[in-house]
Design an enzyme around this catalytic site. Structure first.
Site, PDB file in Angstrom:
ATOM      1  N   THR A  42       0.910  -1.099  -0.036  1.00 51.59           N
ATOM      2  CA  THR A  42      -0.204  -0.252   0.140  1.00 51.59           C
ATOM      3  C   THR A  42       0.927   1.311  -0.085  1.00 51.59           C
ATOM      4  O   THR A  42       0.614   2.256  -0.859  1.00 51.59           O
ATOM      5  CB  THR A  42      -0.941  -0.144   1.321  1.00 51.59           C
ATOM      6  N   ALA A 119      -1.382 -16.145  -1.466  1.00 52.52           N
ATOM      7  CA  ALA A 119      -1.197 -17.202  -0.536  1.00 52.52           C
ATOM      8  C   ALA A 119      -2.248 -17.461   0.453  1.00 52.52           C
ATOM      9  O   ALA A 119      -2.693 -16.572   1.186  1.00 52.52           O
ATOM     10  CB  ALA A 119       0.181 -17.021   0.417  1.00 52.52           C
ATOM     11  N   GLY A 148      -0.861  -6.440   5.606  1.00 52.39           N
ATOM     12  CA  GLY A 148      -0.970  -5.025   5.853  1.00 52.39           C
ATOM     13  C   GLY A 148      -2.511  -4.645   5.997  1.00 52.39           C
ATOM     14  O   GLY A 148      -3.037  -5.467   6.806  1.00 52.39           O
ATOM     15  N   GLY A 185      -9.770  12.561   9.666  1.00 49.89           N
ATOM     16  CA  GLY A 185      -8.010  12.263  10.108  1.00 49.89           C
ATOM     17  C   GLY A 185      -7.146  12.570   9.153  1.00 49.89           C
ATOM     18  O   GLY A 185      -7.246  13.512   8.441  1.00 49.89           O
ATOM     19  N   HIS A 321       7.262   2.808   8.562  1.00 44.31           N
ATOM     20  CA  HIS A 321       8.527   2.818   9.205  1.00 44.31           C
ATOM     21  C   HIS A 321       8.362   1.655  10.688  1.00 44.31           C
ATOM     22  O   HIS A 321       9.509   1.149  10.875  1.00 44.31           O
ATOM     23  CB  HIS A 321       9.076   3.965   9.514  1.00 44.31           C
ATOM     24  N   HIS A 444      22.713  27.498  12.133  1.00 41.65           N
ATOM     25  CA  HIS A 444      21.991  28.543  12.001  1.00 41.65           C
ATOM     26  C   HIS A 444      21.812  29.030  10.487  1.00 41.65           C
ATOM     27  O   HIS A 444      23.242  29.135   9.958  1.00 41.65           O
ATOM     28  CB  HIS A 444      22.200  29.735  12.934  1.00 41.65           C
TER      29      HIS A 444
END
Length: 465
Positions: A42, A119, A148, A185, A321, A444
């Site tokens: 996805t 599968a 997923g 959301g 992640h 900076h």
């Protein structure tokens, strides 16, 4: 068809699955990965990557449109821009294709065998895969379930026709004149903002009292302000009821109990995602569940010996992640290494305008853990780099224990703050104290200076506010 035997079988080639397979291959583990679609899952195909491409295109278009109106403080004036969404989508598809090929190449480099098909478990060690050439049987010593998640479909707003999920929204041929978004959301607002920037008239319908309810109100305030600036109408405390008879409007019950009709060419339903636990033979094996998710321990082991589960199918946070980190860990466990899993330092990003970034505990969560806390907040209105980028809205906020100044959580809202996620995650992972962050020299002018200043503010001696 001849049976395949391997040490590790990975079901699903999304971020978690393919990372698991690649790492296992690197460690010399005989690995097979099964995927019915294209590699990347996805995230790569219809989620993270294509949505960020669309968001970037929308940002670029809006900047040029703003300049065409003669309102740019930068002194730049241009003619009215035009958007060819088919070319934008083709560009997005090109990126996805390159990444698909990249993942396939990495799997091959790691000597992972890829089987294309769906599968289904026969038992805890055996699966059948329906491929284009017939049924393939695979036996494995260890199995990783990485199937997923999928968009949640509302029974009264089934996908089809004008009702679309995020998948279809990322492949539209033209910008809808009127777009209704069901669900306030992160997915709904990311895409709603993008289409508003491209010229759509957007209405967001959210059943809860406010949008982005998973974040605290202080953090979301700049986003809510930006929604109004973009002309996006937000209806909170409102419930979507269904599609009009003609299919050209969304029927809504407003917060005061009245019925309303929102005209819409497209209705984007983004009310969450559900784990993909059906269609692959869950009933053939005996896994303990945690609600609708597969229950796992801190090593991603399921209740059955030799079966692991990673990623969205195991619950929140549903982040690519997170799945990748779990996949890498499981591969090393299968290879005989000692590893465990701790989710406290996982940054989460909402790519709205401005962006939202959180890592660790919020102030409310930190207080609930017990003990006094210190909070340091530094606004980007006092940051030179943010000023030069016309991005003064937002701030960086650091939450730490009051006694030893251990940092418990870090949040930010602002233009481009997603790129601070590595610094936030590293600080939490390394067990940083406020003094560690404050004593680190930050370049900076950068927005990252806001991180240092927030730590200084929590210590009671901010320099630039």
């Amino acid at each position: 068809m001849k049976e395949i035997s391997c040490k590790l079988l990975v079901i699903g080639a999304g971020p978690g699955g393919y990372v698991c397979a690649i790492r296992a291959g690197q460690l010399g583990v005989d690995t097979v990965i099964v995927e019915a679609g294209k590699p990347g899952g996805t995230c790569l195909n219809v989620g993270c990557i294509p949505s960020k491409a669309l968001i970037h295109a929308a940002e670029a278009f809006e900047k040029v449109a703003h300049m065409a109106g003669g309102k740019s403080p930068l002194g730049i004036s241009v003619g009215a821009p035009k958007l060819d969404l088919t070319r934008t989508v083709a560009w997005k598809d090109g990126i996805v294709s390159r990444l698909n090929s990249g993942v396939a190449g990495l799997l091959k480099k790691a000597k992972v065998k890829t089987v294309h098909g769906w599968a289904t478990f026969r038992d805890g060690k055996t699966v059948e895969v329906e491929t284009e050439t017939g049924t393939q049987v695979i036996r494995a010593e260890a199995v990783v379930i990485a199937t997923g998640s999928a968009p949640v479909e509302l029974p009264f707003l089934p996908f089809g026709g004008p009702v679309i999920s995020s998948t279809e929204a990322l492949a539209l041929g033209e910008v809808p004149k009127k777009l209704a978004v069901v669900g306030g959301g992160y997915i709904g607002l990311e895409l709603g903002i993008a289409f508003a920037k491209m010229g759509a008239e957007v209405t967001v319908v959210e059943a809860l009292p406010r949008v982005l309810a998973q974040y605290d109100a202080e953090l979301t305030r700049p986003v809510v302000k930006r929604l109004a600036e973009l002309g996006i109408e937000v209806m909170t405390g409102a419930k979507a009821k269904g599609l009009s008879t003609k299919g050209d409007a969304l029927l809504v019950e407003t917060s005061d109990g009245k019925n309303a009709k929102i005209g819409a060419d497209k209705i984007l339903v983004t009310v969450g995602r559900k784990p993909v636990t059906e269609g692959w033979g869950l009933e053939q094996i005996d896994l303990d569940m945690s609600g609708k998710f597969i229950r796992i321990d801190d090593q991603c082991r399921s209740s059955m010996r030799g079966i692991f589960a990673i990623g969205d199918v195991t619950g929140e946070p549903m982040l690519a992640h997170r799945a990748m980190a779990q996949g890498e860990m499981v591969a090393e466990i299968v290879a005989g290494h000692k590893r465990s899993w701790d989710k406290r330092a996982i940054p989460a990003i909402c790519f709205t305008d401005p962006e939202l970034l959180t890592a660790g505990l919020s102030p409310e969560e930190a207080k609930a853990v017990g003990g006094e806390i210190k909070i340091g907040l530094f606004p980007f209105a006092a940051n030179g780099r943010a000023m030069t980028k016309l991005g003064e809205d937002g701030f960086v906020r650091v939450v730490a224990r009051a006694d030893n100044h251990l940092v418990l959580g870090i949040q930010a809202v602002g233009q481009g703050v997603s790129e601070l996620s590595a610094a936030f995650g590293l600080a939490l992972e390394m067990g940083a104290r406020l003094e560690d962050i404050a004593g680190t020299i930050h370049a900076h002018p950068t927005q990252g200076e806001g991180f240092q200043e927030a730590a200084l503010k929590a210590l009671g001696h901010a320099l630039h506010i």
